[in-house]
Design a protein around this motif. Sequence first.
Motif, PDB file in Angstrom:
ATOM      1  N   PRO A  72       6.151   1.729  -2.305  1.00 43.84           N
ATOM      2  CA  PRO A  72       6.117   3.104  -1.793  1.00 43.84           C
ATOM      3  C   PRO A  72       6.881   4.100  -2.663  1.00 43.84           C
ATOM      4  O   PRO A  72       6.833   5.298  -2.409  1.00 43.84           O
ATOM      5  N   ALA A  73       7.610   3.607  -3.655  1.00 44.74           N
ATOM      6  CA  ALA A  73       8.457   4.492  -4.455  1.00 44.74           C
ATOM      7  C   ALA A  73       8.508   3.992  -5.890  1.00 44.74           C
ATOM      8  O   ALA A  73       8.154   2.858  -6.192  1.00 44.74           O
ATOM      9  N   SER A  74       8.961   4.873  -6.767  1.00 47.55           N
ATOM     10  CA  SER A  74       9.238   4.449  -8.143  1.00 47.55           C
ATOM     11  C   SER A  74      10.703   4.067  -8.241  1.00 47.55           C
ATOM     12  O   SER A  74      11.557   4.604  -7.528  1.00 47.55           O
ATOM     13  N   GLY A  75      10.976   3.114  -9.129  1.00 43.89           N
ATOM     14  CA  GLY A  75      12.341   2.638  -9.279  1.00 43.89           C
ATOM     15  C   GLY A  75      12.366   1.270  -9.914  1.00 43.89           C
ATOM     16  O   GLY A  75      11.472   0.911 -10.689  1.00 43.89           O
ATOM     17  N   LYS A  76      13.367   0.479  -9.548  1.00 44.25           N
ATOM     18  CA  LYS A  76      13.551  -0.843 -10.156  1.00 44.25           C
ATOM     19  C   LYS A  76      13.712  -1.896  -9.069  1.00 44.25           C
ATOM     20  O   LYS A  76      14.364  -1.663  -8.049  1.00 44.25           O
ATOM     21  N   VAL A  77      13.113  -3.075  -9.324  1.00 39.32           N
ATOM     22  CA  VAL A  77      13.282  -4.207  -8.422  1.00 39.32           C
ATOM     23  C   VAL A  77      14.691  -4.755  -8.618  1.00 39.32           C
ATOM     24  O   VAL A  77      15.029  -5.259  -9.698  1.00 39.32           O
ATOM     25  N   SER A  78      15.503  -4.652  -7.577  1.00 40.54           N
ATOM     26  CA  SER A  78      16.891  -5.115  -7.692  1.00 40.54           C
ATOM     27  C   SER A  78      17.057  -6.558  -7.255  1.00 40.54           C
ATOM     28  O   SER A  78      18.038  -7.216  -7.637  1.00 40.54           O
ATOM     29  N   GLU A  79      16.092  -7.038  -6.481  1.00 35.92           N
ATOM     30  CA  GLU A  79      16.252  -8.394  -5.950  1.00 35.92           C
ATOM     31  C   GLU A  79      14.937  -8.886  -5.359  1.00 35.92           C
ATOM     32  O   GLU A  79      14.161  -8.110  -4.813  1.00 35.92           O
ATOM     33  N   ILE A  80      14.686 -10.182  -5.503  1.00 34.90           N
ATOM     34  CA  ILE A  80      13.641 -10.874  -4.742  1.00 34.90           C
ATOM     35  C   ILE A  80      14.379 -11.885  -3.876  1.00 34.90           C
ATOM     36  O   ILE A  80      15.082 -12.767  -4.403  1.00 34.90           O
ATOM     37  N   THR A  81      14.260 -11.756  -2.587  1.00 31.54           N
ATOM     38  CA  THR A  81      15.093 -12.566  -1.699  1.00 31.54           C
ATOM     39  C   THR A  81      14.265 -13.236  -0.611  1.00 31.54           C
ATOM     40  O   THR A  81      13.129 -12.832  -0.324  1.00 31.54           O
ATOM     41  N   ASP A  82      14.840 -14.274  -0.017  1.00 33.13           N
ATOM     42  CA  ASP A  82      14.233 -14.890   1.159  1.00 33.13           C
ATOM     43  C   ASP A  82      14.489 -13.975   2.357  1.00 33.13           C
ATOM     44  O   ASP A  82      15.582 -13.423   2.507  1.00 33.13           O
ATOM     45  N   TRP A  83      13.487 -13.842   3.196  1.00 29.83           N
ATOM     46  CA  TRP A  83      13.596 -12.886   4.308  1.00 29.83           C
ATOM     47  C   TRP A  83      13.132 -13.545   5.605  1.00 29.83           C
ATOM     48  O   TRP A  83      12.102 -14.217   5.637  1.00 29.83           O
ATOM     49  N   ARG A  84      13.902 -13.340   6.644  1.00 33.25           N
ATOM     50  CA  ARG A  84      13.539 -13.845   7.967  1.00 33.25           C
ATOM     51  C   ARG A  84      12.990 -12.685   8.785  1.00 33.25           C
ATOM     52  O   ARG A  84      13.667 -11.681   9.007  1.00 33.25           O
ATOM     53  N   LEU A  85      11.740 -12.818   9.233  1.00 30.00           N
ATOM     54  CA  LEU A  85      11.097 -11.769  10.006  1.00 30.00           C
ATOM     55  C   LEU A  85      11.622 -11.749  11.436  1.00 30.00           C
ATOM     56  O   LEU A  85      12.252 -12.710  11.898  1.00 30.00           O
ATOM     57  N   SER A  86      11.325 -10.663  12.140  1.00 30.64           N
ATOM     58  CA  SER A  86      11.803 -10.528  13.519  1.00 30.64           C
ATOM     59  C   SER A  86      11.252 -11.612  14.435  1.00 30.64           C
ATOM     60  O   SER A  86      11.879 -11.975  15.427  1.00 30.64           O
ATOM     61  N   ASN A  87      10.070 -12.156  14.096  1.00 35.68           N
ATOM     62  CA  ASN A  87       9.485 -13.211  14.930  1.00 35.68           C
ATOM     63  C   ASN A  87       9.961 -14.604  14.536  1.00 35.68           C
ATOM     64  O   ASN A  87       9.486 -15.606  15.071  1.00 35.68           O
ATOM     65  N   GLY A  88      10.884 -14.673  13.580  1.00 39.35           N
ATOM     66  CA  GLY A  88      11.440 -15.952  13.174  1.00 39.35           C
ATOM     67  C   GLY A  88      10.806 -16.562  11.943  1.00 39.35           C
ATOM     68  O   GLY A  88      11.356 -17.493  11.354  1.00 39.35           O
ATOM     69  N   ALA A  89       9.641 -16.076  11.551  1.00 42.19           N
ATOM     70  CA  ALA A  89       8.965 -16.612  10.368  1.00 42.19           C
ATOM     71  C   ALA A  89       9.697 -16.172   9.105  1.00 42.19           C
ATOM     72  O   ALA A  89      10.441 -15.187   9.103  1.00 42.19           O
ATOM     73  N   ALA A  90       9.463 -16.921   8.019  1.00 42.11           N
ATOM     74  CA  ALA A  90      10.141 -16.629   6.761  1.00 42.11           C
ATOM     75  C   ALA A  90       9.143 -16.213   5.695  1.00 42.11           C
ATOM     76  O   ALA A  90       7.983 -16.640   5.699  1.00 42.11           O
ATOM     77  N   CYS A  91       9.592 -15.366   4.775  1.00 42.99           N
ATOM     78  CA  CYS A  91       8.783 -14.957   3.634  1.00 42.99           C
ATOM     79  C   CYS A  91       9.722 -14.424   2.554  1.00 42.99           C
ATOM     80  O   CYS A  91      10.934 -14.388   2.738  1.00 42.99           O
ATOM     81  N   LYS A  92       9.169 -14.029   1.449  1.00 40.65           N
ATOM     82  CA  LYS A  92       9.942 -13.362   0.416  1.00 40.65           C
ATOM     83  C   LYS A  92       9.977 -11.859   0.704  1.00 40.65           C
ATOM     84  O   LYS A  92       9.095 -11.319   1.394  1.00 40.65           O
ATOM     85  N   ALA A  93      10.962 -11.188   0.157  1.00 39.83           N
ATOM     86  CA  ALA A  93      11.051  -9.729   0.265  1.00 39.83           C
ATOM     87  C   ALA A  93      11.432  -9.159  -1.085  1.00 39.83           C
ATOM     88  O   ALA A  93      12.262  -9.736  -1.807  1.00 39.83           O
ATOM     89  N   VAL A  94      10.822  -8.027  -1.426  1.00 41.29           N
ATOM     90  CA  VAL A  94      11.123  -7.322  -2.666  1.00 41.29           C
ATOM     91  C   VAL A  94      12.027  -6.131  -2.329  1.00 41.29           C
ATOM     92  O   VAL A  94      11.674  -5.302  -1.484  1.00 41.29           O
ATOM     93  N   ILE A  95      13.179  -6.081  -2.959  1.00 41.56           N
ATOM     94  CA  ILE A  95      14.117  -4.983  -2.738  1.00 41.56           C
ATOM     95  C   ILE A  95      14.001  -4.012  -3.918  1.00 41.56           C
ATOM     96  O   ILE A  95      14.111  -4.423  -5.076  1.00 41.56           O
TER      97      ILE A  95
END
Length: 432
Positions: A72-95
């Motif tokens: 949604p924005a221009s900038g720099k990827v500061s981190e790729i992290t493991d993420w726990r969703l509100s429903n308990g499932a897991a995925c990656k997240a791009v910061i």
Amino acid sequence: MSVKTGGVRLPHHKSTENKATVDFPLPKKLILPMSQCMGAPCIPLVKKGDEVTVGMKIGDSDKPMSVPVHSPASGKVSEITDWRLSNGAACKAVIIETDGLQTPCPDIKPPVVTDRKSFLAAVRESGCCGLGGAGFPTHIKLGFDPEKTPIDTLLVNGAECEPYITSDYREFVEAPEEVIDGISYIMKELNIPNCKIGIEANKPAAIADMKKRTADNKNIEVVSLPSTYPQGAEKVLIYTATGRIVAEGELPAHQGVIVMNVSTIAFLIRYIRTGMPLISKRLTIDGTAVTKNSGNYRVLVGTPASELLEYCGAAEYDKVLYGGPMMGMALDSADRPVIKVNNAILAFKDIPETKTTSCIRCGRCVRACPVKLMPVSLESAYDRGDTAELERLKVRLCINCGCCSYVCPANRRLAEKNQLAKGLLMNAAKRK
């Protein structure tokens, strides 16, 4: 509170309905989980340190039930992290650390649509999923086989029956031409002959405007829906607007109907014209803990809820919801980001405590259920672990509207038990 067969009457609390949408300031950081819809999570296409631009694809998957994620924005990827969703499932997240420039991706351009196949491919590339909250991938919904399941009606969901939320209403008010153009475009590309626009009767201005704009088109009808909850639930909406019943195990397409949220339709025509994918959402920010700046905001996907709450003066709250008070999900942390399916953030304080007592056999839950279930019997079957009884009582038909819990004088958590019961049946099926 008034209870009727097939739903309940709720206080509307639509205090933001006349507040025009405002662009929310660009956050310094965006959190983008790779799971943003009902389907498989995406795999990050970027790595730490990469530069990103507005609209650039940063996540995708080869799974059919998935849609890509864009920056949604221009900038720099500061981190790729493991993420726990509100429903308990897991995925990656791009910061993403934003740079404040909002440089558009050079690849952004309107898609070339020449036939049904290219239209569906464009819908998928847009990153679109149902914006009413369910998050079903739009290209899958629109990818019906016209020979096996011919569709005669496009049903536009503009009910917005949850209290407080007014984001869809503002779509009608602020972008009526795009709503109509989007409807016409989808009808043409998918050869759907008729359309019904369902709007609750508590939105008379939207109803009047849509009727005026469609007066010369005999194939589009505006339907004034009763102002009862859950009028926006898919099966309830289909029955109210068309008289058709979607049976257990059926999809709306089996009854010749495709249901689309009004904001989804307006987004699609904007994407077709500009090529800019789904990177922002209109949200209603409201609730008893919001002390200033309640209203409707255009928010970038990935914006932390904490920034929105701070901006709107919600410094102290007992509960924060994504969505409405009936079907919304409570946040375990205000650092949770906005995702594609969110249409509201509501913050509440001074919530009265309730005590659960024994069922008094009043039958209110049965009368309130819009799909004619017996919630108190389902609760008993779940507590016993009786999967055969849960099947017989058709717990899978529950649409999780919460009407049963809302009307229960004993404050029993009936709607919760129904969702747990569905999980029990799913686990039992896996064991078999």
